[in-house]
Every structure is written in C-alpha cells, then in structure tokens.
Write a protein that holds these residues in place. Structure first.
Motif, PDB file in Angstrom:
ATOM      1  N   TYR B  44       6.590  10.513   0.547  1.00  0.00           N
ATOM      2  CA  TYR B  44       6.246  10.749  -0.859  1.00  0.00           C
ATOM      3  C   TYR B  44       6.397   9.471  -1.683  1.00  0.00           C
ATOM      4  N   ASP B  45       7.542   8.798  -1.539  1.00  0.00           N
ATOM      5  CA  ASP B  45       7.769   7.569  -2.309  1.00  0.00           C
ATOM      6  C   ASP B  45       6.795   6.462  -1.900  1.00  0.00           C
ATOM      7  N   THR B  46       6.388   6.477  -0.627  1.00  0.00           N
ATOM      8  CA  THR B  46       5.409   5.491  -0.168  1.00  0.00           C
ATOM      9  C   THR B  46       4.063   5.725  -0.863  1.00  0.00           C
ATOM     10  N   ILE B  47       3.684   7.005  -0.981  1.00  0.00           N
ATOM     11  CA  ILE B  47       2.425   7.338  -1.658  1.00  0.00           C
ATOM     12  C   ILE B  47       2.509   6.935  -3.133  1.00  0.00           C
ATOM     13  N   VAL B  48       3.662   7.173  -3.754  1.00  0.00           N
ATOM     14  CA  VAL B  48       3.842   6.779  -5.152  1.00  0.00           C
ATOM     15  C   VAL B  48       3.666   5.266  -5.293  1.00  0.00           C
ATOM     16  N   THR B  49       4.252   4.503  -4.362  1.00  0.00           N
ATOM     17  CA  THR B  49       4.106   3.037  -4.377  1.00  0.00           C
ATOM     18  C   THR B  49       2.641   2.645  -4.234  1.00  0.00           C
ATOM     19  N   LEU B  50       1.933   3.345  -3.347  1.00  0.00           N
ATOM     20  CA  LEU B  50       0.516   3.091  -3.133  1.00  0.00           C
ATOM     21  C   LEU B  50      -0.275   3.244  -4.435  1.00  0.00           C
ATOM     22  N   PHE B  51       0.069   4.284  -5.207  1.00  0.00           N
ATOM     23  CA  PHE B  51      -0.628   4.497  -6.484  1.00  0.00           C
ATOM     24  C   PHE B  51      -0.183   3.500  -7.553  1.00  0.00           C
ATOM     25  N   THR B  52       1.128   3.279  -7.661  1.00  0.00           N
ATOM     26  CA  THR B  52       1.598   2.386  -8.732  1.00  0.00           C
ATOM     27  C   THR B  52       1.144   0.943  -8.487  1.00  0.00           C
ATOM     28  N   GLU B  53       1.097   0.532  -7.214  1.00  0.00           N
ATOM     29  CA  GLU B  53       0.662  -0.844  -6.912  1.00  0.00           C
ATOM     30  C   GLU B  53      -0.855  -0.917  -6.736  1.00  0.00           C
ATOM     31  N   ASP B  54      -1.496   0.240  -6.680  1.00  0.00           N
ATOM     32  CA  ASP B  54      -2.955   0.336  -6.521  1.00  0.00           C
ATOM     33  C   ASP B  54      -3.475  -0.462  -5.320  1.00  0.00           C
ATOM     34  N   VAL B  55      -2.910  -0.146  -4.157  1.00  0.00           N
ATOM     35  CA  VAL B  55      -3.378  -0.755  -2.912  1.00  0.00           C
ATOM     36  C   VAL B  55      -3.780   0.351  -1.940  1.00  0.00           C
ATOM     37  N   GLY B  56      -4.478  -0.018  -0.882  1.00  0.00           N
ATOM     38  CA  GLY B  56      -4.942   0.957   0.104  1.00  0.00           C
ATOM     39  C   GLY B  56      -4.040   1.041   1.316  1.00  0.00           C
ATOM     40  N   THR B  57      -3.268   0.002   1.557  1.00  0.00           N
ATOM     41  CA  THR B  57      -2.396  -0.046   2.739  1.00  0.00           C
ATOM     42  C   THR B  57      -1.045  -0.623   2.350  1.00  0.00           C
ATOM     43  N   ILE B  58       0.023  -0.024   2.897  1.00  0.00           N
ATOM     44  CA  ILE B  58       1.382  -0.510   2.640  1.00  0.00           C
ATOM     45  C   ILE B  58       1.980  -0.978   3.957  1.00  0.00           C
ATOM     46  N   PHE B  59       2.678  -2.110   3.917  1.00  0.00           N
ATOM     47  CA  PHE B  59       3.317  -2.634   5.116  1.00  0.00           C
ATOM     48  C   PHE B  59       4.791  -2.258   5.104  1.00  0.00           C
ATOM     49  N   ILE B  60       5.315  -1.936   6.281  1.00  0.00           N
ATOM     50  CA  ILE B  60       6.716  -1.558   6.404  1.00  0.00           C
ATOM     51  C   ILE B  60       7.467  -2.738   7.019  1.00  0.00           C
ATOM     52  N   VAL B  61       8.537  -3.157   6.340  1.00  0.00           N
ATOM     53  CA  VAL B  61       9.292  -4.333   6.779  1.00  0.00           C
ATOM     54  C   VAL B  61      10.778  -3.992   6.937  1.00  0.00           C
ATOM     55  N   ASN B  62      11.487  -4.828   7.706  1.00  0.00           N
ATOM     56  CA  ASN B  62      12.936  -4.674   7.839  1.00  0.00           C
ATOM     57  C   ASN B  62      13.645  -5.480   6.739  1.00  0.00           C
ATOM     58  N   GLU B  63      14.975  -5.555   6.829  1.00  0.00           N
ATOM     59  CA  GLU B  63      15.768  -6.248   5.800  1.00  0.00           C
ATOM     60  C   GLU B  63      15.346  -7.704   5.612  1.00  0.00           C
ATOM     61  N   GLU B  64      14.864  -8.324   6.699  1.00  0.00           N
ATOM     62  CA  GLU B  64      14.486  -9.748   6.624  1.00  0.00           C
ATOM     63  C   GLU B  64      13.019  -9.950   6.219  1.00  0.00           C
ATOM     64  N   GLY B  65      12.344  -8.853   5.847  1.00  0.00           N
ATOM     65  CA  GLY B  65      10.938  -8.986   5.456  1.00  0.00           C
ATOM     66  C   GLY B  65      10.010  -9.132   6.646  1.00  0.00           C
ATOM     67  N   CYS B  66      10.492  -8.743   7.852  1.00  0.00           N
ATOM     68  CA  CYS B  66       9.647  -8.856   9.039  1.00  0.00           C
ATOM     69  C   CYS B  66       8.922  -7.532   9.297  1.00  0.00           C
ATOM     70  N   LEU B  67       7.705  -7.665   9.789  1.00  0.00           N
ATOM     71  CA  LEU B  67       6.794  -6.525   9.935  1.00  0.00           C
ATOM     72  C   LEU B  67       7.274  -5.499  10.966  1.00  0.00           C
ATOM     73  N   GLU B  68       7.308  -4.225  10.549  1.00  0.00           N
ATOM     74  CA  GLU B  68       7.617  -3.129  11.481  1.00  0.00           C
ATOM     75  C   GLU B  68       6.422  -2.194  11.663  1.00  0.00           C
ATOM     76  N   GLY B  69       5.588  -2.077  10.626  1.00  0.00           N
ATOM     77  CA  GLY B  69       4.449  -1.182  10.741  1.00  0.00           C
ATOM     78  C   GLY B  69       3.563  -1.219   9.513  1.00  0.00           C
ATOM     79  N   ALA B  70       2.578  -0.304   9.495  1.00  0.00           N
ATOM     80  CA  ALA B  70       1.643  -0.212   8.371  1.00  0.00           C
ATOM     81  C   ALA B  70       1.191   1.235   8.213  1.00  0.00           C
ATOM     82  N   VAL B  71       0.919   1.625   6.964  1.00  0.00           N
ATOM     83  CA  VAL B  71       0.291   2.940   6.705  1.00  0.00           C
ATOM     84  C   VAL B  71      -0.838   2.764   5.706  1.00  0.00           C
TER      85      VAL B  71
END
Lengths: 162, 162
Positions: B44-71
């Motif tokens: 839910y919060d990811t979808i909210v971020t998608l709308f507030t930032e107005d992007v089509g894809t969100i990247f999932i990162v760890n504490e160091e900002g390294c890539l873990e995934g995408a939605v």
C-alpha cells in the motif's frame, strides 16, 4: 563558406538531418492496433483485458468504434484502492472522457505525437480520424494506438539503420 | 565513386549519422532521479509513493542503497486484485528480484538502454554502478532511472535540434 568536414553538401548539420527524419515519419507508419472496450464493461473486466492484451492504456468506444474515453494502468490502480466493487463499476464512470483525451491523427508526424506524450504526461494516444456527422458533434473513429513503447521502438530502429 | 548529393564527404549515409548520434548519447546525460523504497515497505505504501512521486516503477534497495528488486504499476495492479491485505504484504514479497531486474550502466548509450526496454518489455531500468564487495556477491548501487518517458523526451529533443 566551404562546409567543414562532417557536414553535408547541402549545408545541413547532423542534427537537422535527424530532426528531418523524425518529423518525416508518420504516425500511420508506426502505430499499433488499438485495444478497446465498451463503456459498460466493468472495471474488473477492463483490467483483465489490460493484462490479456498486455497494454498500458485501454480506449473506450461506442457501438460505431468512436472514441468515448481512455483509462491507464495508473487510473485503474487508483480505482482498485477505492472502496467500490470493481466488478460493478462500469469503466465509463472512471475513464478520462472525450474531449479531455489527448489524440493524434495518423497523418501527424512521430515527432509531433511524441511531443504530445511528453507535454501531456500520458503513456498512450489513440490514433483517430474525424468522422463527419449530421449533428454538430464531431466523432473520432479509433484507428490505432501510439505509445511510449512505439517511440522507444522507433528510436531503436533509428539507431540500427544503415 | 563520387558521393551523391545529400551524402557525406566521409561516405556516410544520413541514417549512419543518425545512428551514430543516438549511440553517442550516454544514459548518465539523460537519466532521472530514482524513486526507491526499502523491502519491508507495505505494498500500500509503495503504491502511495508511486502516486506521490508520479513514477511508473519503484526500485527496492537495502540500507546501503543497493538494488534488491523492482515493482511496476502492472505488478502492483495485479497484487491489488489478489486476496491479500496490501497494508500487510511487504513489497519484497511481490517485487521482481535481482538478478532478474534488467539494469543499465550510466556509461551505456541511450540507444543500448532503449533497446533493453524494448527487448525485455519493461517500462523502466534502474541505472546502476557496481560496488566491489569482500564476498563474492556483486552489489549494484542505484544512481538513476531510465524509462520510456526518458526515451520520448530525448526523441523530442532530437526533433527540435538545429
């Protein structure tokens, strides 16, 4: 003045050449098949169509195939978060309605169509042709779809041409 | 043989010239800021971020900002149709995981990045740089986002250049 090496006999710069090519290509040369539903289709069935046809935007048409509206993944995602039953809400309740849908003619250039996508911040445009009507209302027959994917495809093809 | 009018001194065709320009532009020159969340963020919060930032894809990162995934919007739309409570499901359960996320380096060309979007049928690529690690696992730091919108923007700019 004598043109520098790397410049055209005609005095055109490389950039002018690219601009010419992009403005020369017509939407009709690159458009895809439109994916459409009727306005009384439920939001749920519209989403199913979106997945089965694997498109990002669906156009809503009347019995004659004339444009009534459009819905994007973003619109549909917003509706699924709401309280309503998406099996009961018809898509015409949540769609963006004509004349607020940004459209493009098949005779317009790919450049012009891409500019509309960027300027209006939409993912897809219905390609339409005007159907003359007896009454004063203008009808737009949907003949194709032009999307950001279309632009990416044309871009890659330009990079591969020899 | 003497080049025909409209051809380059160097013997290059207009198309070769366009291709060169498109292959010359670097992803780093045109990339956007990435929009990221941590893996334990709810759908839910990811979808909210998608709308507030107005992007089509969100990247999932760890504490160091390294890539873990995408939605993508499409992934999230699919989840909202399911039976689960999107307030409780963490995004890392539904994301596409590394190494299945298609990525691009900032030093690659815009042509190459656009080719990846078209070939892999995705809307966005995380722009990454490799971070050396002590263990054998490679980490990818997310430094940007390259999307179909980026391609459309570059395309329009090419059409306007003089």
């Amino acid at each position: 003045a004598r043109p520098r090496v790397g410049y055209f006999y005609t005095g055109k710069t490389p950039y002018m050449l690219i601009a010419e090519e992009i403005r020369h290509l017509k939407v009709n040369d690159v458009k895809s098949v439109p994916v459409v539903v009727k306005g009384d289709t439920s939001v749920y069935d519209t989403i199913v169509t979106l997945f089965t046809e694997d498109v990002g935007t669906i156009f809503i048409v009347n019995e004659e195939g004339c444009l009534e509206g459009a819905v994007s993944r973003k619109d549909l995602l917003k509706v699924t978060l709401g309280q309503g039953d998406i099996h009961k809400i018809p898509v015409q309740v949540v769609m963006t309605r004509v004349p607020n849908v940004v459209t493009v003619s098949g005779e317009e250039s790919v450049y012009e169509a891409a500019r509309k996508l960027v300027e209006h911040e939409v993912d897809a445009l219905p390609v339409v042709e005007v159907v003359p009507q007896d009454d004063k209302k203008e009808r737009l027959k949907v003949t194709g779809r032009f999307t950001k994917t279309t632009v990416a495809r044309v871009f890659v093809e330009l990079g591969e041409k020899r």
